[in-house]
Motif scaffolding. Structure first.
Motif, short mmCIF file in Angstrom:
data_model
loop_
_atom_site.label_atom_id
_atom_site.label_comp_id
_atom_site.label_asym_id
_atom_site.label_seq_id
_atom_site.Cartn_x
_atom_site.Cartn_y
_atom_site.Cartn_z
N GLU A 138 41.24 0.79 -11.95
CA GLU A 138 41.15 -0.24 -13.00
C GLU A 138 42.17 -1.35 -12.76
N THR A 139 43.37 -0.96 -12.38
CA THR A 139 44.42 -1.95 -12.11
C THR A 139 44.06 -2.81 -10.91
N ARG A 140 43.54 -2.20 -9.88
CA ARG A 140 43.10 -2.95 -8.69
C ARG A 140 42.06 -3.99 -9.10
N GLN A 141 41.08 -3.59 -9.90
CA GLN A 141 40.04 -4.52 -10.33
C GLN A 141 40.63 -5.62 -11.21
N ASP A 142 41.55 -5.27 -12.08
CA ASP A 142 42.22 -6.25 -12.93
C ASP A 142 42.94 -7.29 -12.08
N LEU A 143 43.63 -6.84 -11.05
CA LEU A 143 44.31 -7.77 -10.15
C LEU A 143 43.32 -8.67 -9.42
N LEU A 144 42.21 -8.10 -8.97
CA LEU A 144 41.18 -8.91 -8.30
C LEU A 144 40.58 -9.93 -9.26
N ASP A 145 40.35 -9.50 -10.50
CA ASP A 145 39.78 -10.40 -11.51
C ASP A 145 40.73 -11.54 -11.87
N HIS A 146 42.02 -11.33 -11.63
CA HIS A 146 43.05 -12.33 -11.95
C HIS A 146 43.86 -12.68 -10.70
N ALA A 147 43.15 -12.83 -9.60
CA ALA A 147 43.82 -13.05 -8.30
C ALA A 147 44.66 -14.32 -8.26
N LYS A 148 44.39 -15.27 -9.13
CA LYS A 148 45.15 -16.52 -9.16
C LYS A 148 46.39 -16.44 -10.06
N GLU A 149 46.58 -15.30 -10.72
CA GLU A 149 47.75 -15.13 -11.59
C GLU A 149 49.03 -15.24 -10.77
N PRO A 150 49.98 -16.05 -11.21
CA PRO A 150 51.23 -16.18 -10.44
C PRO A 150 52.18 -14.99 -10.68
N TRP A 151 52.90 -14.63 -9.63
CA TRP A 151 53.90 -13.57 -9.66
C TRP A 151 55.19 -14.09 -9.04
N SER A 152 56.32 -13.66 -9.55
CA SER A 152 57.61 -14.04 -8.98
C SER A 152 57.89 -13.26 -7.71
N VAL A 153 57.57 -11.98 -7.74
CA VAL A 153 57.85 -11.07 -6.63
C VAL A 153 56.69 -10.10 -6.51
N VAL A 154 56.29 -9.82 -5.27
CA VAL A 154 55.29 -8.78 -5.00
C VAL A 154 55.93 -7.82 -4.02
N ILE A 155 55.95 -6.53 -4.39
CA ILE A 155 56.56 -5.51 -3.54
C ILE A 155 55.54 -4.41 -3.27
N GLU A 156 55.33 -4.14 -2.01
CA GLU A 156 54.51 -3.00 -1.61
C GLU A 156 55.46 -1.80 -1.53
N THR A 157 55.39 -0.94 -2.53
CA THR A 157 56.41 0.09 -2.69
C THR A 157 56.40 1.15 -1.59
N GLN A 158 55.31 1.27 -0.85
CA GLN A 158 55.30 2.21 0.25
C GLN A 158 56.11 1.68 1.44
N LEU A 159 56.45 0.39 1.42
CA LEU A 159 57.20 -0.23 2.52
C LEU A 159 58.70 -0.36 2.23
N HIS A 160 59.10 -0.12 0.97
CA HIS A 160 60.49 -0.30 0.57
C HIS A 160 60.95 0.90 -0.26
N SER A 161 62.17 1.30 -0.06
CA SER A 161 62.75 2.34 -0.90
C SER A 161 62.95 1.78 -2.30
N PRO A 162 63.11 2.65 -3.30
CA PRO A 162 63.42 2.14 -4.64
C PRO A 162 64.68 1.27 -4.65
N ALA A 163 65.69 1.64 -3.87
CA ALA A 163 66.92 0.84 -3.83
C ALA A 163 66.65 -0.54 -3.24
N GLU A 164 65.86 -0.61 -2.17
CA GLU A 164 65.52 -1.91 -1.58
C GLU A 164 64.71 -2.76 -2.56
N SER A 165 63.75 -2.14 -3.20
CA SER A 165 62.92 -2.85 -4.17
C SER A 165 63.77 -3.37 -5.32
N ALA A 166 64.69 -2.54 -5.81
CA ALA A 166 65.56 -2.96 -6.90
C ALA A 166 66.43 -4.14 -6.48
N SER A 167 66.90 -4.13 -5.25
CA SER A 167 67.71 -5.26 -4.74
C SER A 167 66.90 -6.54 -4.70
#
Length: 177
Positions: free
Chosen positions: A126-155
């Motif tokens: 549902e979240t994936r579809q919501d994001l696709l339905d609002h693909a033009k929505e602006p975001w300040s930061v996008v983090i792919e959490t599988q690529l960053h540790s929680p500490a890196e993401s928090a930084s």
């Protein structure tokens, strides 16, 4: 993630949403559906939604209380509409989109011992579809959490808050595949 943010800067504080209904209780201010409806009628809610057979709400007073104490509210949201709705509260919001693939979500749910795995995987879709339905929505930061540790993401998030980063349109279609 919120624990890591608080470790880096203690003023980062989980905003405990109002919750009426079954399920997890940690991290919420428990109330009734009637109380949430009253707050909604009075115009005191920034956002409300239903999920996992429960009702959730973000109230102006709750956000105000944190801000008045010099804290930075960290809101956990699962809907694009909610991430946009809270911007009605007059502070600088850093909108962070945390994302990971379905298989990572499933593995994390199993590791946590979530008893509602199927419901959580349904919400991922549902979240994936919501994001696709609002693909033009602006975001300040996008983090792919599988690529960053929680500490890196928090930084990354902490730096975005410190730098007063604005929002911009991202390549959501590539992100959520």
């Amino acid at each position: 993630m919120t624990a890591e943010l608080s470790r880096i800067r203690p003023e980062f504080t989980l905003f405990e949403r109002l919750k009426a209904g079954p399920g997890r209780t940690t991290g919420y201010r428990l109330t009734t559906a009637e109380h949430i409806a009253e707050l909604s009628r009075a115009g005191e809610l920034l956002y409300r939604n239903a999920r996992y057979d429960a009702e959730y709400a973000i109230d102006r007073a709750g956000v105000s209380e944190l801000v008045e104490h010099g804290l930075i509210p960290v809101l956990h949201m699962g809907q694009v509409a909610g991430a946009s709705a809270v911007e009605a509260f007059p502070i600088h919001w850093v909108k962070v989109l945390l994302w990971c693939p379905l298989d990572v979500t499933e593995a994390r749910c199993k590791l946590r011992g979530d008893k509602d795995l199927e419901a959580r995987l349904k919400v991922w879709h549902e979240t994936r579809q919501d994001l696709l339905d609002h693909a033009k929505e602006p975001w300040s930061v996008v983090i792919e959490t599988q690529l960053h540790s929680p500490a890196e993401s928090a930084s990354i998030i902490s730096e975005a808050v410190r730098a007063v980063v604005g929002s911009e349109t991202r390549d959501i279609r590539r992100l959520v595949g």
